[in-house]
Structures are given as C-alpha cells and as structure tokens.
Design a protein around this motif. Structure first.
Motif, PDB file in Angstrom:
ATOM      1  N   UNK A 153      61.293 -91.634  17.867  1.00  0.00           N
ATOM      2  CA  UNK A 153      59.962 -92.001  18.351  1.00  0.00           C
ATOM      3  C   UNK A 153      59.841 -91.861  19.865  1.00  0.00           C
ATOM      4  N   UNK A 154      60.910 -92.148  20.607  1.00  0.00           N
ATOM      5  CA  UNK A 154      60.844 -92.117  22.053  1.00  0.00           C
ATOM      6  C   UNK A 154      61.438 -90.879  22.688  1.00  0.00           C
ATOM      7  N   UNK A 155      61.667 -89.823  21.880  1.00  0.00           N
ATOM      8  CA  UNK A 155      62.307 -88.617  22.397  1.00  0.00           C
ATOM      9  C   UNK A 155      61.289 -87.576  22.818  1.00  0.00           C
ATOM     10  N   UNK A 156      61.571 -86.883  23.919  1.00  0.00           N
ATOM     11  CA  UNK A 156      60.816 -85.692  24.284  1.00  0.00           C
ATOM     12  C   UNK A 156      61.470 -84.496  23.601  1.00  0.00           C
ATOM     13  N   UNK A 157      60.651 -83.679  22.942  1.00  0.00           N
ATOM     14  CA  UNK A 157      61.177 -82.515  22.236  1.00  0.00           C
ATOM     15  C   UNK A 157      60.110 -81.918  21.340  1.00  0.00           C
ATOM     16  N   UNK A 158      60.456 -80.854  20.659  1.00  0.00           N
ATOM     17  CA  UNK A 158      59.527 -80.130  19.798  1.00  0.00           C
ATOM     18  C   UNK A 158      59.731 -80.607  18.365  1.00  0.00           C
ATOM     19  N   UNK A 159      59.001 -81.660  17.977  1.00  0.00           N
ATOM     20  CA  UNK A 159      59.120 -82.224  16.636  1.00  0.00           C
ATOM     21  C   UNK A 159      57.948 -81.846  15.741  1.00  0.00           C
ATOM     22  N   UNK A 160      56.816 -81.540  16.333  1.00  0.00           N
ATOM     23  CA  UNK A 160      55.599 -81.335  15.552  1.00  0.00           C
ATOM     24  C   UNK A 160      55.817 -80.282  14.469  1.00  0.00           C
ATOM     25  N   UNK A 161      55.323 -80.578  13.286  1.00  0.00           N
ATOM     26  CA  UNK A 161      55.418 -79.652  12.163  1.00  0.00           C
ATOM     27  C   UNK A 161      53.999 -79.287  11.726  1.00  0.00           C
ATOM     28  N   UNK A 199      54.282 -85.406  25.793  1.00  0.00           N
ATOM     29  CA  UNK A 199      53.535 -85.586  27.036  1.00  0.00           C
ATOM     30  C   UNK A 199      53.181 -87.055  27.252  1.00  0.00           C
ATOM     31  N   UNK A 200      52.827 -87.748  26.177  1.00  0.00           N
ATOM     32  CA  UNK A 200      52.526 -89.172  26.296  1.00  0.00           C
ATOM     33  C   UNK A 200      53.776 -89.965  26.692  1.00  0.00           C
ATOM     34  N   UNK A 201      54.927 -89.601  26.128  1.00  0.00           N
ATOM     35  CA  UNK A 201      56.176 -90.260  26.510  1.00  0.00           C
ATOM     36  C   UNK A 201      56.460 -90.029  27.990  1.00  0.00           C
TER      37      UNK A 201
END
Length: 771
Positions: A536-544, A401-403
């Motif tokens: 770092x600059x990608x939108x996607x579901x990375x959170x673990x 969202x910040x990106x």
C-alpha cells in the motif's frame, strides 16, 4: 456523588398538592425518609464533589433508543464537559434506523475526537451518532440554548473532514450499503458504521446486503471488528478470491544477490519501449507552483530521502542475454536541477516557464541508463517557484504520485519516514513465483472463458481510417460536473446494488451500441491493484488493466444492462491479479501496430483530486500538465467532485475530430439521464439527440419533398394533346379509382399490343396515391 437522579424538594414552602387533581398529587407529592412530604420535580441532577447540584435535564425528556433508556441531558452534560466545547445541546433525531442522538456543538473540537473522548466516559449506546459543529448555538433571551432554533438534525448527521472516496468497486458498494441502511446521503471509506448511528439490528441488514451484493458470507462479528468500508473491503475481496481459488501467500523480502526479474507490467512497458523507442507516451509528470519562502535545500533533501527509501525510483533496466532485468542503483548525491528565470521580464519569464514545463513533460527517458525520475525547479522570483517532477510509468503510477506527495510533506518538515516492509523488487519476485502452475491456469481459464470470441477492435464512430502504425498524438475535451446528474447516477447505483462506475460504463457501452449497432463491446479499466497491505505504501508500477466485456444483446433496459455490467465487473475484480500482459500473451491476438490489443477504449472513474502538499510557509497549487498524447483511441475519465461528476474525453487526433467528441459527450449525458430517469425503458427508446441534432436529422437531412401533384384529369388532358386517339380510348368506361385506373391501363396496353401498335404509341402515366 456523580450519580444522576431525580431532584426532590421539601420544606415549609412546599405546596399541599395540585388543586382538584388528587391523582397527580399522589404521583408527585411523596413521603420522605423522615416522614416529611417531598415534591418530585422531574429534574435530572447529580451531586458534584464540591457539594453543588448540577442540572442535567428533565426526566420527561427520557427516550428509549435500541432498547436503552437514555437521558439526553446526561449525554449533553458529558459533551459540555469536553475542555474544547463552549456550548452543547443533545437532541433525538428520527431516521430510517430509528431514533438516534445528535449533538450540536460550538467549540474547537473535531467530531471524531469528541466521540472518542465520550467513549471513555459513557456507554457506547449513549455516545451521539451524529455531531453537528456550529460557530455558536442559538440562545433564548435569558441565555439558554434555543432548541427550537437549532438546525433540523438529519439522520446520522456528522461533521466529517474530507470524505475518503472509494478506491475499488468493493469499497464503493460497501459505502453505498452503509448509506442505504443508515439513511445518510454519502459515506466515506473511513466512516465507522456505528459512528454513523448503526447498531446490532442494522448490522444484520448490512451482512444481508453484503451477501446479496457479493455472494459471500461474512460473520456478523467482523462488522464490529472492521466497521468501515475500507476495513471490511479486504475481507470481502479475500472471500471472493477464496471462492475463485486464488488465495495468495504474503509478500516477503528476497535477497538482492542475483538477477532481479521485471514484474509482468514492467515487462510489457519495456517491450513497448523497444517497439517505439524515445516515445513520451508513458511519461508521468506533476507540477507544483509554490509561493512563499522556499527552502531549496530542504526540498532536495526530502526528495533524496524518498528516492533512497523507494528502490523503484533508482531502478534502471539493462539487458542480460537479451532479457531485461532490474538493476537498483545507489542513492544519488544530487537530484534537483535549478533553472533561474527570475532575471527575465515577467511576460517572457511566464512563457519560458510554460515552455520548459511542456518540454520536460515530453522529454523521453532511457530505460537502460536511467535515472527514471527527474526533478527540475524553476525559480521565477525570490518567492515564486515551480517544481517539475517527471517519472517513467515503468517505476510509478497514479497511486505512487500520491505517496510521493505525502512523504514529501513529511520529509520537508524534517519528519521521519517509517521503514518499508518490502520493496518493488520483492513484489516482482513474488508475482513471478505465485502466478504459475495451477494458480496461473485457474486465472487464465477465467479470462479465456470471458474473452474468447470478443471483437478484436472496439466499434467506434471514427472520422478517419486508422493509420497503419498507431500514433500517440492526442487532445482532450472536458465537461463540467453536474450535481443533479451525479445524484441521479448514485441513486440508480444504490437501487441496483451497483456502483457509479458501473452505471457510467453501462451508459457508455449503451451509447456505442446505439451509434454502431454492435452489441459485444470491450473496454479497458485500470485498477490500482493495491489489494495487499505490504504494498500500500510503495512507489512502483502496480496498476493493472482489466478487460471488461459488456453484452448489450436484446435491447436491454437500464436495470438489465446494469446487472450484466455489475456481474462482469465484480467477477473481473475477483481475478484482478492476473497481469494484463499475461492475458495478452494467452489470447495471442494478431499483433497490429495500428491498435492496442483487446480494447481501444480506456474507461475510469476517479475521486476529486485530494493531492495536498502542505509545506511550512508556502502556498501551493497543482496545475495540470498537458502532454498532448493519447495512449488509446479514447480514454474516458470521470471525476467525482462536490459539484458533480465531470468528464475528460481524451482522444486520438488521428481518428477523431474535436466536434465528434463534443457530440459524443452530449449524447452520452442525454442517454445517462434517460437511464436514471426511466431505468425500465429499453436503451433504444432513450433520448440521444439534442434539439439541434434532431432538427438537423428530421428537417435538414430528411426533409419531406414538396411536390405539386396535378389533378388526374390534368394528366389526361396533357396526354390528349400529345396522343388524342390513345388517350380518348383510355377514358371509355374508366373506373376513377387507383386500382381501377391501373387495371384499365394494363388492359389498354394489352389491347394496343394485340392490335400491333408500336411501343412508342403507349404513353405511360404515373399514378400517385393522394388525399
């Protein structure tokens, strides 16, 4: 020309010397080149190219800093030479690291820009480590800078824009090390160590503290190459991973010809969607209120540019042979849905906007058909709009969202966005290929060792039994920030070589241990999982999500417990690449639809919302969207703000009453204060109850029974009236003590029984200890 030196004067007006001071006369009156007498003024000056003499200061102001002799006047002249500086004064400040230069400046210049400008003109040791920006410098009546009226220069003071808050425990610990060594209150992750006054000797202290905190060895030169917490943190994390044996290859683009697998995190969300289709529990939303002249076409064009740029935002998830795959759709021609409410009366219009915002936030997505991003623009008036953005969590996270906000600001203004090195599909493929074989087994072994035997359900003081199937209805309770408490938390963290997050988690688990008696507790902690530059600059579901297990056995004090939590957290972050989904599959807990696996409490610390969207001609505000959902039994979110650390307690309404959560929040704050004030005391001795709660427990629930105890003679007199013979016998030779009367009663009872008296003739008398 241009070289600073001491000003000497001579000529017919020169005095003969100091009266009755031959020693001082010999020192200050010296022979010149042609034999004439000259006077050493002690003024530091230099010739300008135009022949004039520029005064730089006094030689007796010369100071020695880190082995270098420095003329503050020379530095001050350099500062004043900046075209945007109107006034300047340079002073020497004392700090924990020794003396340092601090520049007071009036002008339209940023501190970092001024220091960069000075580095091109002065040696590094002469560049002020602190810059204080003032509207005007105080002046004496004759127009000179009144140095006595300048604000007291603090060690390492500098005017920084907005402190960049730490994003990981490693960054937070490094920032705390910077602050401790340099003697400054707070440090952002983009603050340079040497900009804040660091030098070679203090750099050695940093390396030593890094060794103690993380157990890794970093070369001293690395601090000079990466002088910010943000720059040094990846090297620390890499050293931790190397120690754990989990160094990973780079992420590279892969062909798009065949089936694209889901990442492990996506796969789990897809599975949860199959269990409970149509839920809005994993919706992510953002609202932006805009006042001003909005260019709707530019807004939609910017959104389309971002969707075209990030494949994740146009990905859907059909199944092939029963398995989900990523299918990347072409960029859409239109994206923005405009709803015109401007024709409604104001009160109805505002209510309609609120209703539509809530409806949009709760509207489910279809993972198979997509799209998984929706954009709705509510037109309230010619100059008033509300933009609603909704995404499914499977293609986004909080970092994303910040990106999106940053890129929207650039695209709306007509700016170009740089190409992305990789896309989310490349990350998913990389993750699948890397986390296998020995690497996967090493990661699984670590977590198996950490979590085997952990309780399946976290002990919580529930108000109601769990329903057979978890419901996601929720509510929240918020507490405001407390600056004093926040500083106490940071101070305790610094003393323990830990982070504020670790202090808060230790306090929360301490609270649960006090309330439930359980000493083995597990909490889920989300991590951004953006520890590689390519993503770092990608939108996607990375959170673990990491499962952190706390050991509270033995009634530890705050220092001991914090040490345990610190070791657990750092070890977990060194193994954060193992997806939570793999961990669940490994431990294979019995599937229970009434709870989430491994933990039921999510715990997180965030920095104050720095989300800003600067669009030309528009004033913007980001109101919160309330979804009324709760993914876990309890989600405890702390937010660091300038006013302190605020908290949001989001809870499952099927399990908790609001009053219970409010009580927990108050007890947590009191326990946290107790830990910070007396870290050497065991948890069981720290305060937990408020005055009102303490009165309720002691005076209402456990009030002493008011009894009137009659005199012992009154008891016997009463019995005499009932059975005069038996009682009269009992009074013969009585020992008027408790023990004596009890013994006598036993003797009487035996005698009566021996004489064949019936039990109904034995009258019991209750004896009570009294004053």
């Amino acid at each position: 020309v241009g070289v600073p030196g001491e000003l000497l004067t001579g000529g017919d007006g020169l005095a003969r010397g100091y009266l009755n001071r031959p020693d001082l006369t010999a020192e200050r009156f010296v022979p010149g080149q042609a034999g004439e007498r000259l006077y050493r003024t002690g003024d530091l000056v230099r010739w300008r190219p135009d022949g004039t003499v520029e005064f730089l200061g006094r030689l007796d102001d010369q100071v020695k800093i880190r082995g270098f002799r420095i003329e503050p006047g020379e530095v001050e002249a350099a500062v004043a030479g900046h075209p945007a500086v109107r006034q300047a004064a340079v002073v020497v400040a004392e700090g924990p690291g020794g003396k340092r230069l601090v520049a007071f400046v009036a002008g339209e210049v940023a501190a970092d820009d001024l220091r960069a400008w000075l580095r091109e003109r002065l040696p590094e040791h002469m560049v002020p480590s602190g810059v204080v920006l003032l509207p005007e410098l105080p002046l004496t009546p004759n127009g000179k800078v009144d140095r006595k009226a300048l604000p007291a220069p603090e060690a390492g003071v500098q005017e920084r824009a907005v402190l960049s808050a730490p994003r990981t425990p490693v960054e937070e610990i490094l920032a705390a090390i910077w602050a401790e060594v340099l003697g400054v209150e707070r440090v952002g992750i983009e603050d340079g160590f040497f900009d804040l006054g660091g030098h070679s000797l203090s750099a050695i202290q940093v390396v030593s503290r890094v060794r103690s905190a993380f157990g890794v060895e970093l070369p001293l030169r690395l601090l000079f190459e990466e002088p910010t917490p943000a720059g040094l943190a990846p090297h620390v994390e890499e050293a931790l991973r190397a120690r754990a044996g989990t160094l990973a290859p780079p992420i590279v683009p892969v062909p798009r010809g065949g089936e694209i697998p889901l990442s492990f995190a996506q796969e789990r969300l897809w599975f949860l969607e199959q269990l409970q289709p149509g839920t809005a529990a994993y919706n992510m939303g953002m609202a932006v209120e805009m006042e001003g002249a909005l260019d709707v076409a530019a807004l939609e064009s910017g959104l389309l540019q971002i969707v075209s740029r990030h494949e994740a935002l146009r990905t859907r998830f059909p199944t092939v042979d029963g398995r989900p795959v990523q299918e990347i759709a072409p960029p859409p021609a239109r994206l923005l849905t405009v709803v015109d409410l401007s024709g409604l009366p104001e009160e109805i219009r505002r209510q309609a906007a609120r209703d539509l915002s809530a409806e949009e936030a709760l509207r489910p997505f279809d993972l198979v058909t997509g799209p998984l991003l929706r954009a709705v623009l509510l037109r309230l008036s010619a100059t008033g709009h509300v933009a609603l953005l909704s995404m499914h969590h499977i293609v986004s996270d909080g970092w994303s969202l910040d990106i999106l906000v940053r890129e929207m600001a650039t695209a709306y203004a007509g700016g170009a966005l740089p190409d992305l090195p990789v896309q989310y599909a490349d990350f998913a493929d990389w993750q699948r290929r890397w986390l296998e074989g020995d690497v996967l087994e090493a990661e699984l072994g670590f977590w198996r060792n950490r979590l085997t035997g952990a309780p399946a359900v976290t002990a919580l003081p529930l108000d109601r039994p769990r329903p057979p199937v978890q419901r996601f209805e929720g509510d929240r309770f918020q507490t405001p920030g407390d600056a004093d408490l926040a500083e106490a938390v940071r101070a305790l963290a610094r003393r323990a070589g830990a982070t504020s997050f670790m202090v808060l988690l230790a306090a929360f688990h301490g609270l649960l241990a006090r309330l439930t008696g359980e000493t083995d507790l597990v909490a889920g902690v989300p991590t951004a999982n953006r520890n590689r530059q390519e993503i770092e600059g990608l939108i996607g579901f990375f959170v673990n999500t990491l499962a952190l297990r706390s050991d509270l056995s033995g009634d530890p004090d705050a220092r001991t417990l914090l040490g345990r939590v610190r070791d657990t957290t750092l070890a977990a972050y060194a193994h954060q690449d193992l997806p939570f989904e793999k961990l669940v599959a490994l431990l294979a807990p019995q599937r229970d639809l009434s709870t989430t696996p491994l933990f039921q409490v999510l715990f997180q610390l965030q920095s104050a919302a720095s989300r800003r969207l600067d669009l030309p001609g528009l004033a913007l505000r980001f109101p919160e969207l309330e979804t009324g959902t709760a993914k876990f039994d309890l989600v405890l979110t702390f937010v660091e703000t300038p006013e302190g650390i605020s908290a949001e307690w989001r809870y499952a309404t099927a399990l908790f009453d609001g009053t219970t959560i409010q009580r927990l929040a108050g007890q947590f704050n009191r326990l946290l204060r107790g830990m910070a004030a007396a870290p050497e005391r065991p948890l069981s001795e720290l305060p937990l109850l408020s005055d009102a709660e303490r009165h309720q427990v002691t005076a209402e629930w456990n009030a002493p029974v008011e009894e009137t105890v009659p005199e012992i003679t009154e008891l016997f007199d009463a019995r005499v009236q009932e059975t005069p013979e038996a009682v009269a016998l009992s009074l013969e030779g009585a020992d008027w003590t408790y023990a004596g009367l009890a013994k006598r009663a036993e003797e009487i009872a035996r005698n009566l029984q021996a004489e064949g008296a019936g039990t109904d003739s034995i009258v019991p008398v209750t004896l009570k200890r009294g004053p």
